[in-house]
Structures are given as C-alpha cells and as structure tokens.
Design an enzyme around this catalytic site. Structure first.
Site, PDB file in Angstrom:
ATOM      1  N   HIS A 158       0.823  -1.214   0.000  1.00 34.33           N
ATOM      2  CA  HIS A 158       0.000   0.000   0.000  1.00 34.33           C
ATOM      3  C   HIS A 158       0.858   1.265   0.000  1.00 34.33           C
ATOM      4  O   HIS A 158       2.044   1.231   0.306  1.00 34.33           O
ATOM      5  CB  HIS A 158      -0.907   0.028   1.231  1.00 34.33           C
ATOM      6  CG  HIS A 158      -2.157  -0.797   1.065  1.00 34.33           C
ATOM      7  ND1 HIS A 158      -2.177  -2.152   1.278  1.00 34.33           N
ATOM      8  CD2 HIS A 158      -3.432  -0.462   0.705  1.00 34.33           C
ATOM      9  CE1 HIS A 158      -3.397  -2.626   1.067  1.00 34.33           C
ATOM     10  NE2 HIS A 158      -4.182  -1.613   0.709  1.00 34.33           N
ATOM     11  N   LYS A 179      -1.076   4.998   4.634  1.00 33.32           N
ATOM     12  CA  LYS A 179      -2.046   4.100   5.271  1.00 33.32           C
ATOM     13  C   LYS A 179      -1.698   3.932   6.748  1.00 33.32           C
ATOM     14  O   LYS A 179      -0.546   3.673   7.095  1.00 33.32           O
ATOM     15  CB  LYS A 179      -2.042   2.741   4.549  1.00 33.32           C
ATOM     16  CG  LYS A 179      -3.094   1.774   5.075  1.00 33.32           C
ATOM     17  CD  LYS A 179      -3.294   0.609   4.121  1.00 33.32           C
ATOM     18  CE  LYS A 179      -4.277  -0.421   4.678  1.00 33.32           C
ATOM     19  NZ  LYS A 179      -5.600   0.142   4.969  1.00 33.32           N
TER      20      LYS A 179
HETATM   21  N1  NAI Z   1     -12.996  -0.915   1.711  1.00 35.20           N
HETATM   22  C1  NAI Z   1     -12.309  -0.355   0.706  1.00 35.20           C
HETATM   23  O1  NAI Z   1     -12.425  -0.744  -0.472  1.00 35.20           O
HETATM   24  C2  NAI Z   1     -11.374   0.762   1.010  1.00 35.20           C
HETATM   25  C3  NAI Z   1     -11.190   1.118   2.319  1.00 35.20           C
HETATM   26  N2  NAI Z   1     -10.357   2.151   2.630  1.00 35.20           N
HETATM   27  C4  NAI Z   1     -10.305   2.470   4.044  1.00 35.20           C
HETATM   28  O2  NAI Z   1     -11.023   3.688   4.218  1.00 35.20           O
HETATM   29  C5  NAI Z   1     -10.456   4.423   5.317  1.00 35.20           C
HETATM   30  C6  NAI Z   1     -10.089   5.818   4.825  1.00 35.20           C
HETATM   31  O3  NAI Z   1      -9.000   5.708   3.928  1.00 35.20           O
HETATM   32  P1  NAI Z   1      -8.341   7.011   3.262  1.00 35.20           P
HETATM   33  O4  NAI Z   1      -9.371   7.786   2.529  1.00 35.20           O
HETATM   34  O5  NAI Z   1      -7.155   6.540   2.522  1.00 35.20           O
HETATM   35  O6  NAI Z   1      -7.888   7.821   4.555  1.00 35.20           O
HETATM   36  P2  NAI Z   1      -7.770   9.414   4.706  1.00 35.20           P
HETATM   37  O7  NAI Z   1      -6.952   9.625   5.926  1.00 35.20           O
HETATM   38  O8  NAI Z   1      -7.337  10.020   3.421  1.00 35.20           O
HETATM   39  O9  NAI Z   1      -9.285   9.875   4.963  1.00 35.20           O
HETATM   40  C7  NAI Z   1      -9.982   9.729   6.161  1.00 35.20           C
HETATM   41  C8  NAI Z   1     -10.776  11.006   6.362  1.00 35.20           C
HETATM   42  O10 NAI Z   1     -11.698  10.831   7.417  1.00 35.20           O
HETATM   43  C9  NAI Z   1     -11.736  12.043   8.154  1.00 35.20           C
HETATM   44  N3  NAI Z   1     -12.316  11.774   9.470  1.00 35.20           N
HETATM   45  C10 NAI Z   1     -11.724  11.294  10.590  1.00 35.20           C
HETATM   46  N4  NAI Z   1     -12.622  11.175  11.581  1.00 35.20           N
HETATM   47  C11 NAI Z   1     -13.808  11.596  11.073  1.00 35.20           C
HETATM   48  C12 NAI Z   1     -15.117  11.698  11.601  1.00 35.20           C
HETATM   49  N5  NAI Z   1     -15.378  11.380  12.876  1.00 35.20           N
HETATM   50  N6  NAI Z   1     -16.120  12.152  10.794  1.00 35.20           N
HETATM   51  C13 NAI Z   1     -15.875  12.493   9.512  1.00 35.20           C
HETATM   52  N7  NAI Z   1     -14.640  12.416   8.954  1.00 35.20           N
HETATM   53  C14 NAI Z   1     -13.631  11.973   9.726  1.00 35.20           C
HETATM   54  C15 NAI Z   1     -10.289  12.511   8.170  1.00 35.20           C
HETATM   55  O11 NAI Z   1     -10.184  13.880   8.494  1.00 35.20           O
HETATM   56  C16 NAI Z   1      -9.897  12.221   6.728  1.00 35.20           C
HETATM   57  O12 NAI Z   1     -10.204  13.298   5.871  1.00 35.20           O
HETATM   58  C17 NAI Z   1      -9.273   3.596   5.800  1.00 35.20           C
HETATM   59  O13 NAI Z   1      -9.676   2.777   6.877  1.00 35.20           O
HETATM   60  C18 NAI Z   1      -8.933   2.740   4.596  1.00 35.20           C
HETATM   61  O14 NAI Z   1      -8.265   1.558   4.921  1.00 35.20           O
HETATM   62  C19 NAI Z   1      -9.681   2.843   1.676  1.00 35.20           C
HETATM   63  C20 NAI Z   1      -9.797   2.511   0.368  1.00 35.20           C
HETATM   64  C21 NAI Z   1     -10.648   1.430  -0.084  1.00 35.20           C
HETATM   65  O1  LIG Z   2      -6.103   2.238   3.034  1.00 33.49           O
HETATM   66  C1  LIG Z   2      -6.292   1.889   1.845  1.00 33.49           C
HETATM   67  O2  LIG Z   2      -5.848   2.538   0.881  1.00 33.49           O
HETATM   68  C2  LIG Z   2      -7.078   0.679   1.590  1.00 33.49           C
HETATM   69  N1  LIG Z   2      -7.650   0.091   2.593  1.00 33.49           N
HETATM   70  C3  LIG Z   2      -8.434  -1.096   2.551  1.00 33.49           C
HETATM   71  C4  LIG Z   2      -7.753  -2.204   3.306  1.00 33.49           C
HETATM   72  O3  LIG Z   2      -7.126  -1.968   4.338  1.00 33.49           O
HETATM   73  O4  LIG Z   2      -7.866  -3.370   2.876  1.00 33.49           O
HETATM   74  C5  LIG Z   2      -8.822  -1.470   1.136  1.00 33.49           C
HETATM   75  C6  LIG Z   2      -7.761  -1.208   0.113  1.00 33.49           C
HETATM   76  O5  LIG Z   2      -6.725  -2.110   0.305  1.00 33.49           O
HETATM   77  C7  LIG Z   2      -7.263   0.225   0.197  1.00 33.49           C
END
Ligand code: NAI
Ligand SMILES: O=C(O)C1=N[C@H](C(=O)O)C[C@H](O)C1
EC number: 1.17.1.8
Length: 250
Positions: A135, A139
């Site tokens: 990643h 992350k």
């Molecule tokens: N299931 C999937 O397919 C995917 C899951 N993810 C997951 O999604 C999550 C976010 O990932 P990213 O966008 O890369 O992180 P990021 O750090 O870019 O975004 C997270 C955002 O949430 C905000 N935030 C924190 N607490 C909050 C609250 N209480 N209310 C509203 N906003 C709040 C932060 O200020 C930040 O802007 C991670 O856990 C990641 O692993 C990411 C990509 C794909």
């Molecule tokens: O943090 C990310 O970027 C992602 N988070 C998810 C995970 O932890 O599996 C999904 C994807 O890998 C991107």
C-alpha cells in the site's frame, strides 16, 4: 422514482472525496451531506440521509456507526479496523434497530473481492500459502483489512478441508521477518511511495506455485462497489460482511 439520499463521512479523505464525486454523478442518488472531521453528525438527520457511506478512520468508525444505527440510517462501510469485539458491539446496536442495514466491505473493488474468493478456493490444494499486501505509505493500519480478511477466509477453507499445518522450519527469526500470523496464515505488509492498494496471495505445492495478484491503480476502482452497496443495503437489514454477498458470489 425518488433518489436515494446519501451522505459521505470522511468526505475530504482520499477515498471519501472520490466517493463524493461518484454519488454526485449517480443518477439514482442525491448527495445530501459530505462530512469531515469535526462536523456534526446531526446533519445526517437534518438532511434526511437514508444511507451513510463511512470512509473515515478506525478511531472514528464505531462512534459514527453507533449514531447512524440509532437513527435508522443505513451504512456502507469501507473503513478498516474490524475485530470480533467491534463486530459484536455493532451487532448489539443493530439488534435494537432491526430494520437498519450495515454493509462492511473490506474491499469494494471487484478484483479484490474475486482475489479473496479465488484464494479461498485454491488454499486447500496447496501446502503453503502466504499473503503479501502492498500500500501507499499514508495508510495508518497494517495489515490491511483486505489482507486480514483474505487470510481468515484461507484459514477457514483449510480448516474445513482438514489441511495440515503449513511447513515452516524457521527456528530463529528477527521480529516480524515471517510477517503477522492471521489464523496461521503469514501476512506481510509493504508500504511504499508510488503504490496505491495491491495484494498477492502466494500458494506453493510440490514442484509448483500459484500467485493470485490484484492491483487497485486508482480510487475509482472502489466506486462501483460503493454505489452497489448503497443501492443494496437499504433492503438488507442487519450486518452484511463482504461485498461478495451483494454480488451473488456465495
Ligand atoms: N474498503 C475499501 O475498499 C477501502 C477502504 N479504505 C479504508 O477507508 C479508510 C479511509 O482511507 P483514506 O481515505 O485513505 O484515509 P484518509 O486519511 O485520506 O481519509 C480519512 C478522512 O476521514 C476524516 N475523518 C476522521 N474522523 C472523522 C469523523 N469522525 N467524521 C468524519 N470524517 C472523519 C479525516 O479527516 C480524513 O479526511 C481507511 O480505513 C482505509 O483503509 C480505503 C480505500 C478502499
Ligand atoms: O487504506 C487503503 O488505501 C485501503 N484500505 C483497505 C484495506 O485496508 O484493505 C482497502 C484497500 O486495500 C485500500
């Protein structure tokens, strides 16, 4: 037909900002709220949100979901950090709001969902299996939710098949050299500038290996899964874990 009223939590984040654009572009949805850190959750009620897309942090997700479920707002969750204890807590909240649906998807991309399925099918046929996830360096959690889920599915499939423990003669090892142990499956996490989200499942048997690899090259890879989740979760009360259940893969 009336449009689904959708809110995005974590709207300024890497995936959240992409989700805002995807919801705005969906003809059957209306974006009614885009909340960032510090914004009031009451906005979800004031704007009549029907579904909240939760893309924040492992530290925030439980509080956000507790609010949504108490107010009968369905949720589509991509945020990571799920443990048995957290799932039990969420199930308790859902029991008090039986018409509300929550989808938790360790990964929204079709390729990653298929990788998990293929790994689950292949795992009992090989002596050895390890997971490597790679990643971007921003992350905050390791191993990824996807890798953890992949390893759990592999371990369960091997247990059902009565597979022997994996061969491994390691006696001395530097801490971490053999990765994290997820239900007996080694999981290795790489963090590197230039990457987004990638995973390899390495399988080995007598005289052969099989590698199943998936690459998310852009956050757009997650959007069809998020939109599918939003459309389906309103008719799926209770907890659904894994997008595969909405893809009829099981
Ligand atoms: N299931 C999937 O397919 C995917 C899951 N993810 C997951 O999604 C999550 C976010 O990932 P990213 O966008 O890369 O992180 P990021 O750090 O870019 O975004 C997270 C955002 O949430 C905000 N935030 C924190 N607490 C909050 C609250 N209480 N209310 C509203 N906003 C709040 C932060 O200020 C930040 O802007 C991670 O856990 C990641 O692993 C990411 C990509 C794909
Ligand atoms: O943090 C990310 O970027 C992602 N988070 C998810 C995970 O932890 O599996 C999904 C994807 O890998 C991107």
């Amino acid at each position: 037909m009336s449009k689904l009223r959708v809110a995005v939590l974590g709207a300024k984040g890497r995936i959240g900002s992409e989700a805002v654009r995807a919801v705005e572009a969906a003809e059957d949805m209306e974006l009614v709220a885009a909340l960032g850190s510090g914004d009031k959750l009451e906005t979800l009620v004031e704007t009549g949100a029907q579904v909240a897309v939760e893309l924040t942090t492992p530290a925030s997700v439980m509080g956000n979901l507790d609010f949504c479920v108490r107010h009968g707002i369905h949720a589509v969750v991509g945020t990571t950090g799920w443990t048995d204890e957290r799932l039990a807590q969420l199930n308790t909240s859902l029991a008090a709001s039986p018409e509300t649906g929550v989808l938790i998807a360790p990964n929204f991309s079709i390729g990653a969902v298929l990788t998990m399925k293929f790994a689950e099918v292949a795992a009992p046929y090989f002596e050895s299996v390890e997971v490597v996830e790679l990643h971007h360096p921003n992350k905050v959690d390791a191993p990824s939710g996807t890798a953890t889920r992949t390893a759990q599915l592999i371990a369960a499939a091997r247990e059902r098949a009565g597979s022997a423990p994996q061969p491994d003669a390691t006696v001395t090892a530097l801490d971490g050299a053999r990765g994290a142990d997820v239900d007996g499956v080694p999981v290795h996490a790489v963090r590197m500038r230039g990457l987004l989200a990638h995973q390899e499942v390495l399988l080995g048997g007598e005289g052969e290996t099989l590698t199943i690899r998936h690459d998310s090259l852009h956050h757009s890879s997650f959007m069809p899964g998020i939109l599918l989740g939003v459309r389906r979760v309103v008719d799926a009360p209770g907890l659904t874990f894994g997008l595969e259940h909405f893809l009829d893969l099981n």
